[in-house]
Design a protein around this motif. Structure first.
Motif, mmCIF file in Angstrom:
data_model
loop_
_atom_site.group_PDB
_atom_site.id
_atom_site.type_symbol
_atom_site.label_atom_id
_atom_site.label_comp_id
_atom_site.label_asym_id
_atom_site.label_seq_id
_atom_site.Cartn_x
_atom_site.Cartn_y
_atom_site.Cartn_z
ATOM 1 N N ARG A 173 1.081 0.321 -12.656
ATOM 2 C CA ARG A 173 0.975 -1.143 -12.701
ATOM 3 C C ARG A 173 1.981 -1.819 -11.788
ATOM 4 N NH1 ARG A 173 -3.416 -2.034 -13.113
ATOM 5 N NH2 ARG A 173 -3.563 0.169 -12.623
ATOM 6 N N ILE A 174 3.055 -1.122 -11.416
ATOM 7 C CA ILE A 174 4.113 -1.784 -10.647
ATOM 8 C C ILE A 174 4.390 -1.104 -9.312
ATOM 9 C CG2 ILE A 174 5.225 -2.641 -12.743
ATOM 10 C CD1 ILE A 174 7.364 -0.448 -12.363
ATOM 11 N N ASP A 175 3.639 -0.050 -8.966
ATOM 12 C CA ASP A 175 3.964 0.686 -7.738
ATOM 13 C C ASP A 175 3.891 -0.200 -6.495
ATOM 14 O OD1 ASP A 175 1.219 0.411 -7.863
ATOM 15 O OD2 ASP A 175 0.780 2.559 -7.756
ATOM 16 N N SER A 176 2.890 -1.071 -6.421
ATOM 17 C CA SER A 176 2.762 -1.946 -5.253
ATOM 18 C C SER A 176 3.900 -2.962 -5.185
ATOM 19 C CB SER A 176 1.420 -2.680 -5.289
ATOM 20 O OG SER A 176 0.344 -1.779 -5.196
ATOM 21 N N GLN A 177 4.278 -3.505 -6.346
ATOM 22 C CA GLN A 177 5.361 -4.494 -6.376
ATOM 23 C C GLN A 177 6.696 -3.887 -5.971
ATOM 24 O OE1 GLN A 177 2.989 -4.183 -8.616
ATOM 25 N NE2 GLN A 177 2.371 -6.139 -9.490
ATOM 26 N N VAL A 206 0.839 -1.203 0.000
ATOM 27 C CA VAL A 206 0.000 0.000 0.000
ATOM 28 C C VAL A 206 0.875 1.254 0.000
ATOM 29 C CG1 VAL A 206 -1.733 1.303 1.299
ATOM 30 C CG2 VAL A 206 -1.914 -1.183 1.123
ATOM 31 N N ALA A 207 2.055 1.151 0.649
ATOM 32 C CA ALA A 207 2.972 2.301 0.689
ATOM 33 C C ALA A 207 3.423 2.679 -0.710
ATOM 34 C CB ALA A 207 4.180 1.975 1.564
ATOM 35 N N GLY A 208 3.703 1.681 -1.550
ATOM 36 C CA GLY A 208 4.113 1.974 -2.918
ATOM 37 C C GLY A 208 3.022 2.680 -3.694
#
Length: 206
Positions: free
Chosen positions: A184-188, A153-155
Motif C-alpha cells: 500500500r505504501i511502496d510507491s509513496q 514506479v521504482a518503489g
C-alpha cells in the motif's frame, strides 16, 4: 527554508534519496537485473530498508511543514499516487501488451505507465487551479507530478524484487487481499523524497 530541512544533512538526504530512486528505476527498467532467491534475514537490506522508510517519513514531514498548504500537499501527494495507480490499472488492463519489467514484475505494462502519467497530468491541472503552489507554472507542475509518478514506479518494482528474493507473494498478512502494508505504501516511499526535492528545486528554496 522549511523547518524540517533546517539541517543540511536532512536536506541532502532528500536529494540523495530522490537520486537513488531514479537510479533504481533506470536499473530495473534496463532489463539487466537478475532476481535471485535469497531467503533469510539480510542485515544490509534491513538497514537500507529502515533508511528508505525514515527518509520517506522525513520527506512527508517536510512537505507537511511547508507554509500555507503543507498538510494539503501531503494529501495531494497521496491522491497523486492513488490516481496514477488507478490509471495504470485500467489502462494496463484495457490496452496492456508490452511488458514494462518482465523479470521483476510480469504484470506491469508500458501502457499502464501511460495511464499513470495521464492521471498525473490531471492531478497537476487540479493543483494548478487550486493555487496551492503560487509562482509555479502549469508546465512546472506537470513535470513535477509526472516525474514523481514515474519515480513511484521504482518503489513498486523494488518491492516486487524483495518479495521475489524472499519467495513470498505478499509483504504481510495485516491487510488480507491487499498484499500487505508495504504493497500500500511502496510507491509513496519512492515518490515522497522526489516530490519534495522537486518542490525545493522549483521554488529555489535550497
Amino acid at each position: 527554508m522549511y523547518q524540517i530541512l533546517d539541517s543540511q544533512y536532512l536536506a541532502w538526504m532528500v536529494y540523495v534519496l530522490a537520486a537513488w530512486w531514479l537510479l533504481v528505476l533506470l536499473v530495473l527498467l534496463s532489463g539487466q537485473w537478475a532476481v535471485g532467491e535469497k531467503k533469510g534475514l539480510n542485515p544490509l537490506v534491513l538497514s537500507g530498508g529502515m533508511l528508505l522508510l525514515t527518509g520517506s517519513w522525513g520527506a512527508l514531514v517536510g512537505i507537511h511543514a511547508m507554509p500555507a498548504h503543507g498538510p494539503k500537499l501531503v494529501m495531494f501527494l497521496f491522491m497523486l499516487i492513488w490516481v496514477a495507480d488507478s490509471g495504470a490499472y485500467f489502462s494496463g488492463r484495457q490496452w496492456g501488451s508490452h511488458k514494462l519489467a518482465p523479470v521483476v514484475s510480469p504484470g506491469k505494462t508500458i501502457e499502464g505507465v501511460y495511464g499513470a502519467l495521464a492521471g498525473a497530468a490531471l492531478c497537476a491541472l487540479a493543483l494548478f487551479y487550486l493555487g496551492w503552489l503560487q509562482g509555479m507554472t502549469l508546465l512546472q507542475l506537470l513535470i513535477l507530478c509526472m516525474a514523481s509518478v514515474l519515480v513511484s514506479v521504482a518503489g513498486d518494482l523494488w518491492e516486487s524484487v524483495l518479495k521475489r528474493q524472499q519467495g513470498v507473494k505478499d509483504s504481510g498478512n495485516l491487510l488480507p487481499g491487499h498484499g500487505g502494508i508495504l504493497d500500500r505504501i511502496d510507491s509513496q516511499i519512492a515518490a515522497a523524497p522526489f516530490f519534495l526535492a522537486g518542490l525545493l528545486l522549483l521554488e529555489g528554496t535550497w
